[in-house]
Scaffold this motif. Structure first.
Motif, PDB file in Angstrom:
ATOM      1  N   ASN A 197       0.057  -4.047   7.491  1.00 33.23           N
ATOM      2  CA  ASN A 197      -0.004  -3.444   8.658  1.00 33.23           C
ATOM      3  C   ASN A 197      -1.267  -3.845   9.576  1.00 33.23           C
ATOM      4  O   ASN A 197      -1.224  -3.951  10.721  1.00 33.23           O
ATOM      5  CB  ASN A 197      -0.176  -1.804   8.455  1.00 33.23           C
ATOM      6  CG  ASN A 197       1.127  -1.046   7.861  1.00 33.23           C
ATOM      7  OD1 ASN A 197       2.227  -2.003   7.975  1.00 33.23           O
ATOM      8  ND2 ASN A 197       1.019  -0.186   7.390  1.00 33.23           N
ATOM      9  N   ILE A 198      -2.410  -4.055   8.681  1.00 28.50           N
ATOM     10  CA  ILE A 198      -3.656  -4.473   9.373  1.00 28.50           C
ATOM     11  C   ILE A 198      -3.459  -5.831   9.971  1.00 28.50           C
ATOM     12  O   ILE A 198      -3.777  -6.059  11.228  1.00 28.50           O
ATOM     13  CB  ILE A 198      -4.678  -4.481   8.543  1.00 28.50           C
ATOM     14  CG1 ILE A 198      -5.265  -3.215   8.192  1.00 28.50           C
ATOM     15  CG2 ILE A 198      -5.963  -5.373   9.013  1.00 28.50           C
ATOM     16  CD1 ILE A 198      -6.315  -3.017   6.947  1.00 28.50           C
ATOM     17  N   LEU A 199      -2.607  -6.749   9.285  1.00 29.69           N
ATOM     18  CA  LEU A 199      -2.462  -8.007   9.720  1.00 29.69           C
ATOM     19  C   LEU A 199      -1.665  -8.054  11.139  1.00 29.69           C
ATOM     20  O   LEU A 199      -1.851  -8.681  12.194  1.00 29.69           O
ATOM     21  CB  LEU A 199      -1.779  -8.924   8.668  1.00 29.69           C
ATOM     22  CG  LEU A 199      -2.697  -9.423   7.597  1.00 29.69           C
ATOM     23  CD1 LEU A 199      -1.680  -9.724   6.362  1.00 29.69           C
ATOM     24  CD2 LEU A 199      -3.740 -10.298   7.754  1.00 29.69           C
ATOM     25  N   ALA A 200      -0.584  -7.164  11.015  1.00 27.34           N
ATOM     26  CA  ALA A 200       0.260  -7.026  12.249  1.00 27.34           C
ATOM     27  C   ALA A 200      -0.594  -6.598  13.518  1.00 27.34           C
ATOM     28  O   ALA A 200      -0.443  -7.133  14.674  1.00 27.34           O
ATOM     29  CB  ALA A 200       1.595  -6.223  11.857  1.00 27.34           C
ATOM     30  N   THR A 201      -1.301  -5.604  13.211  1.00 30.76           N
ATOM     31  CA  THR A 201      -2.142  -4.949  14.278  1.00 30.76           C
ATOM     32  C   THR A 201      -3.355  -5.845  14.842  1.00 30.76           C
ATOM     33  O   THR A 201      -3.493  -5.549  15.803  1.00 30.76           O
ATOM     34  CB  THR A 201      -2.818  -3.461  14.094  1.00 30.76           C
ATOM     35  OG1 THR A 201      -3.515  -3.722  12.774  1.00 30.76           O
ATOM     36  CG2 THR A 201      -1.720  -2.295  13.666  1.00 30.76           C
ATOM     37  N   ASP A 202      -3.774  -6.791  14.012  1.00 22.46           N
ATOM     38  CA  ASP A 202      -4.604  -7.780  14.343  1.00 22.46           C
ATOM     39  C   ASP A 202      -4.149  -8.725  15.412  1.00 22.46           C
ATOM     40  O   ASP A 202      -4.912  -9.236  16.312  1.00 22.46           O
ATOM     41  CB  ASP A 202      -5.070  -8.367  13.051  1.00 22.46           C
ATOM     42  CG  ASP A 202      -6.549  -8.791  13.137  1.00 22.46           C
ATOM     43  OD1 ASP A 202      -7.352  -8.026  13.721  1.00 22.46           O
ATOM     44  OD2 ASP A 202      -6.968  -9.777  12.662  1.00 22.46           O
ATOM     45  N   MET A 203      -2.876  -8.798  15.429  1.00 24.08           N
ATOM     46  CA  MET A 203      -2.145  -9.545  16.303  1.00 24.08           C
ATOM     47  C   MET A 203      -1.743  -8.928  17.537  1.00 24.08           C
ATOM     48  O   MET A 203      -1.098  -9.376  18.496  1.00 24.08           O
ATOM     49  CB  MET A 203      -0.874 -10.394  15.814  1.00 24.08           C
ATOM     50  CG  MET A 203      -1.008 -11.478  14.734  1.00 24.08           C
ATOM     51  SD  MET A 203       0.199 -12.060  14.252  1.00 24.08           S
ATOM     52  CE  MET A 203       0.936 -12.703  15.781  1.00 24.08           C
ATOM     53  N   GLY A 204      -2.266  -7.715  17.578  1.00 25.75           N
ATOM     54  CA  GLY A 204      -2.026  -6.807  18.864  1.00 25.75           C
ATOM     55  C   GLY A 204      -0.665  -5.979  18.694  1.00 25.75           C
ATOM     56  O   GLY A 204      -0.453  -5.225  19.896  1.00 25.75           O
ATOM     57  N   PHE A 205      -0.244  -6.023  17.552  1.00 30.23           N
ATOM     58  CA  PHE A 205       1.258  -5.154  17.518  1.00 30.23           C
ATOM     59  C   PHE A 205       0.707  -3.460  17.280  1.00 30.23           C
ATOM     60  O   PHE A 205      -0.306  -3.378  16.416  1.00 30.23           O
ATOM     61  CB  PHE A 205       2.063  -5.900  16.164  1.00 30.23           C
ATOM     62  CG  PHE A 205       3.377  -5.175  16.482  1.00 30.23           C
ATOM     63  CD1 PHE A 205       4.420  -5.726  17.027  1.00 30.23           C
ATOM     64  CD2 PHE A 205       3.860  -4.018  15.503  1.00 30.23           C
ATOM     65  CE1 PHE A 205       5.546  -5.308  17.212  1.00 30.23           C
ATOM     66  CE2 PHE A 205       5.048  -3.724  15.621  1.00 30.23           C
ATOM     67  CZ  PHE A 205       6.208  -4.345  16.324  1.00 30.23           C
ATOM     68  N   PRO A 206       1.192  -2.802  17.825  1.00 31.58           N
ATOM     69  CA  PRO A 206       1.127  -1.155  17.788  1.00 31.58           C
ATOM     70  C   PRO A 206       1.242  -0.746  16.323  1.00 31.58           C
ATOM     71  O   PRO A 206       2.331  -1.065  15.878  1.00 31.58           O
ATOM     72  CB  PRO A 206       1.858  -0.607  18.795  1.00 31.58           C
ATOM     73  CG  PRO A 206       2.517  -1.600  19.639  1.00 31.58           C
ATOM     74  CD  PRO A 206       2.204  -2.870  18.997  1.00 31.58           C
ATOM     75  N   ALA A 207       0.154  -0.123  16.093  1.00 32.51           N
ATOM     76  CA  ALA A 207       0.489   0.465  14.363  1.00 32.51           C
ATOM     77  C   ALA A 207       1.447   1.615  14.513  1.00 32.51           C
ATOM     78  O   ALA A 207       2.165   1.979  13.489  1.00 32.51           O
ATOM     79  CB  ALA A 207      -1.040   1.004  14.008  1.00 32.51           C
ATOM     80  N   GLU A 208       1.762   2.023  15.559  1.00 29.44           N
ATOM     81  CA  GLU A 208       2.758   3.046  15.756  1.00 29.44           C
ATOM     82  C   GLU A 208       4.083   2.456  15.779  1.00 29.44           C
ATOM     83  O   GLU A 208       5.275   3.209  15.802  1.00 29.44           O
ATOM     84  CB  GLU A 208       2.479   3.779  17.223  1.00 29.44           C
ATOM     85  CG  GLU A 208       1.369   4.470  17.094  1.00 29.44           C
ATOM     86  CD  GLU A 208       0.047   3.745  17.404  1.00 29.44           C
ATOM     87  OE1 GLU A 208       0.400   2.598  17.817  1.00 29.44           O
ATOM     88  OE2 GLU A 208      -1.057   4.404  17.062  1.00 29.44           O
ATOM     89  N   ASP A 209       4.414   1.265  16.027  1.00 27.57           N
ATOM     90  CA  ASP A 209       5.508   0.662  15.817  1.00 27.57           C
ATOM     91  C   ASP A 209       6.243  -0.120  14.559  1.00 27.57           C
ATOM     92  O   ASP A 209       6.973  -0.940  14.357  1.00 27.57           O
ATOM     93  CB  ASP A 209       5.680  -0.544  17.126  1.00 27.57           C
ATOM     94  CG  ASP A 209       5.638   0.228  18.507  1.00 27.57           C
ATOM     95  OD1 ASP A 209       5.897   1.536  18.409  1.00 27.57           O
ATOM     96  OD2 ASP A 209       5.611  -0.548  19.567  1.00 27.57           O
ATOM     97  N   LEU A 210       5.405   0.292  13.521  1.00 22.25           N
ATOM     98  CA  LEU A 210       5.475  -0.300  12.236  1.00 22.25           C
ATOM     99  C   LEU A 210       6.213   0.705  11.370  1.00 22.25           C
ATOM    100  O   LEU A 210       5.941   1.921  11.368  1.00 22.25           O
ATOM    101  CB  LEU A 210       4.235  -0.643  11.527  1.00 22.25           C
ATOM    102  CG  LEU A 210       3.528  -1.943  12.242  1.00 22.25           C
ATOM    103  CD1 LEU A 210       2.114  -2.141  11.763  1.00 22.25           C
ATOM    104  CD2 LEU A 210       4.368  -3.487  11.787  1.00 22.25           C
TER     105      LEU A 210
END
Lengths: 323, 275
Positions: A197-210
């Motif tokens: 989750n951290i890796l995805a959000t680090d690319m700007g992906f919203p934590a709320e969309d995972l």
């Protein structure tokens, strides 16, 4: 005086909305919201309980390897035609349809992006419920097909996956571009669940969309390990850890229909009784356990299993079961 | 993070804050409040220091800070009258947002009225383990006074999770035997109840007048956390300190480890709802 035992949590799980109706620029007739719990599963007296949702699985190719009994149970669906199959899933009561691009796997047909897109579009047109599209699990192949699939489904707000610690960049990028939600996979490991989750959000992906997919195990095959991981992650999420406050997805059908309790016939093991009764029950019982550890979305295969699971959910939610 | 971090920077003893209080310049205060919120504070301490003794100045300061962020405040003063006026001003601006009375001592003349006020204003209360005889140097007296405050607060009807005890940190430079006593006191105070009461320290005292303030602060902080400390008034803008606090939470198994935990935390606090 009886002490107050109600627990209030600092955090709340993210709510992930799937699908898009015409109003949101899509073509779905219904939306599905998963997650959003503010307390542990089914503790209605403490806070918001999220209603678990159920998806049925459809393949892009004929599921040759599925047990005969399972294929027979779906006899009124045309398993050679993903669109017709998906339409039947909707009739069986599925809240979502999960298209598994099994035929794109290099060892199972190796179909290309164009085939994957065709299957996805056919299923999309055949049903009104939101879609989950599950890749092959082969990193290179998923990175090849998902850009095209995500584009073809643009505006439909689907749930695509999976990303892992070692392979997430392509999917995160295409889901950002075409506005889909993402399944973040971690093999029975709460630390890695957080890390993906951290890796995805680090690319700007919203934590709320995972959505967290902590992998799954059938009843009798490691279910309790996944259960504990989910429990631990959910407690952290409720305590305020945003990187563990995502809804959980449990992929049940694929696990259950691979174990002998579901696959073996009565002729082979007479003392286990009727397979037709036992196998879907194994699928539904597995789900019953996962619901208690916080499953927000489960993927099933057998029409009888979904009926049973929906009745379980209705009773746990305190709502009357649908006939 | 499970630990409660109270930002210490709105204090009249800082020159710019002191001047802002005297000249009623809201921007300076607002800036300090927002910066601490962004840095991850859970509460903001509000203390006039020596900048003013006027209770109306305190009301102005409380309102200004409360308007600046969504964070709850820790009203930090000595006089009962100041608390009263501060709480009134706070409730006016912040509605039913949580608030902390910082602090009472174990002296009956102070403890009674402030507990009553905590009940009346639905506030949490921080009790410092000193009384008319002053600050205790030894462990036993610290624990004894902590137990007195804790018992009185429960009796007054304050829920346990709104009671915080402070075993009084003293500067290592002048009283080198004291930090060890504070650590022992923290450990013993955790045994007053199950679950343990909240325990807080005014961290910066330990490094007062030293050359290596930040190093001493963060070292003592993690030692205290290992003893059961779960609250502190500190400088949240000290990034190394905050990283140490988060890591200590992790090592105490209160946060879930992941390779990117520090990066994720630093990103998340920038987006904190209070900010």
């Amino acid at each position: 005086m009886i002490p107050e035992t109600k627990k209030t949590w600092a955090g709340k799980c993210h709510t992930v909305t799937l699908g898009a109706t015409a109003a949101e620029g899509g073509s779905r007739t219904s939306l599905v919201k998963i997650g959003g719990a503010s307390t542990l599963p089914f503790l209605h007296f403490e806070g918001t309980v999220s209603e678990p949702k159920v998806a049925l699985e459809v393949w892009d190719i004929y599921p040759e390897e599925w047990p005969e009994l399972l294929k027979q149970s779906l006899a009124d669906a045309d398993l050679r035609d993903p669109a017709k199959w998906a339409a039947r899933c909707q009739d069986y009561g599925a809240d979502l349809v999960c298209l598994r691009l099994a035929g794109c796997h290099p060892e199972r047909g190796n179909r290309g992006p164009a085939d994957a897109v065709a299957a996805a579009k056919a299923v999309l047109q055949a049903v009104g419920v939101p879609l989950v599209v599950w890749g092959t699990g082969n990193a290179d192949k998923d990175n090849e097909i998902f850009p095209a699939v995500a584009e073809a489904l643009a505006g439909e707000n689907c749930l695509l996956g999976t990303i892992t610690e070692d392979n997430y960049k392509t999917l995160v990028a295409v889901c950002t571009a075409y506005k889909h939600k993402l399944i973040a996979e971690s093999p029975c490991d709460v630390n890695m669940a957080k890390q993906v989750n951290i890796l995805a959000t680090d690319m700007g992906f919203p934590a709320e969309d995972l959505v967290i997919y902590p992998t799954s195990g059938a009843l009798g095959y490691g279910l309790e390990y996944i259960y504990s991981v989910m429990e631990r992650a959910r407690l952290a999420g409720l305590k305020g850890d945003r990187m563990l406050a995502q809804p959980f997805l449990c992929d049940i059908g694929i696990e259950v229909w691979g174990v002998k309790e579901a696959k073996v016939s009565e002729e082979e093991v007479p003392e286990w009784g009727s397979q037709a009764c036992r196998a879907p029950m194994w699928e539904a019982s597995t789900v019953a356990a996962y619901l208690q550890s916080g499953a927000d979305l489960v993927i099933l295969r057998h029409p009888q299993a979904i009926r049973s699971v929906k009745a379980t959910i209705a009773s746990l939610m305190g709502t009357p079961a649908q006939a | 993070m499970g630990i409660i971090l109270i930002g210490e920077r709105i204090n009249g003893s800082f020159k710019d804050v002191g001047r802002a209080i005297q000249e009623k310049t809201k921007d300076v205060i607002r800036d300090r409040a927002c910066k601490q919120a962004k840095a991850g504070a859970h509460y903001l301490d509000v203390n006039m220091g020596a900048a003013s003794r006027d209770v109306q100045d305190y009301a102005w300061l409380v309102k200004t800070v409360a308007e600046s962020t969504h964070l709850p405040l820790s009203l930090d003063c000595n006089k009962i009258e100041h608390f009263k006026v501060g709480l009134e001003a706070y409730r006016e601006v912040a509605g039913d947002r949580p608030v902390l009375i910082n602090s009472t001592t174990a002296e009956d003349s102070k403890l009674g009225p402030l507990l009553e006020m905590a009940v009346q204003y639905d506030a949490s209360i921080l009790g410092v383990v000193m009384d008319e005889r002053g600050s205790p140097q030894d462990v036993d007296r610290r624990v004894e006074l902590g137990a007195k405050i804790f018992g009185a607060a429960l009796e007054a009807g304050i829920p346990q999770d709104r009671i915080i005890l402070d075993p009084i940190v003293m500067p290592v430079k002048f009283m080198q035997d004291q930090p060890k006593n504070v650590l022992a006191a923290i450990q013993q105070l955790t045994m007053l109840s199950d679950p343990a009461p909240h325990i807080s320290i005014g961290l910066s005292n330990v490094a007062s007048k030293t050359e290596e303030r930040k190093l001493i602060n963060r070292t003592f902080m993690v030692m205290a956390m290992a003893m059961g400390l779960d609250c502190a008034i500190l400088d949240v803008s000290d990034a190394d300190l905050m990283a140490s606090v988060l890591t200590a939470e992790l090592l105490m198994n209160k946060e879930i480890y992941s390779d990117g935990y520090l990066k994720a935390y630093q990103k998340v606090i920038g987006l904190a709802p209070g900010a």
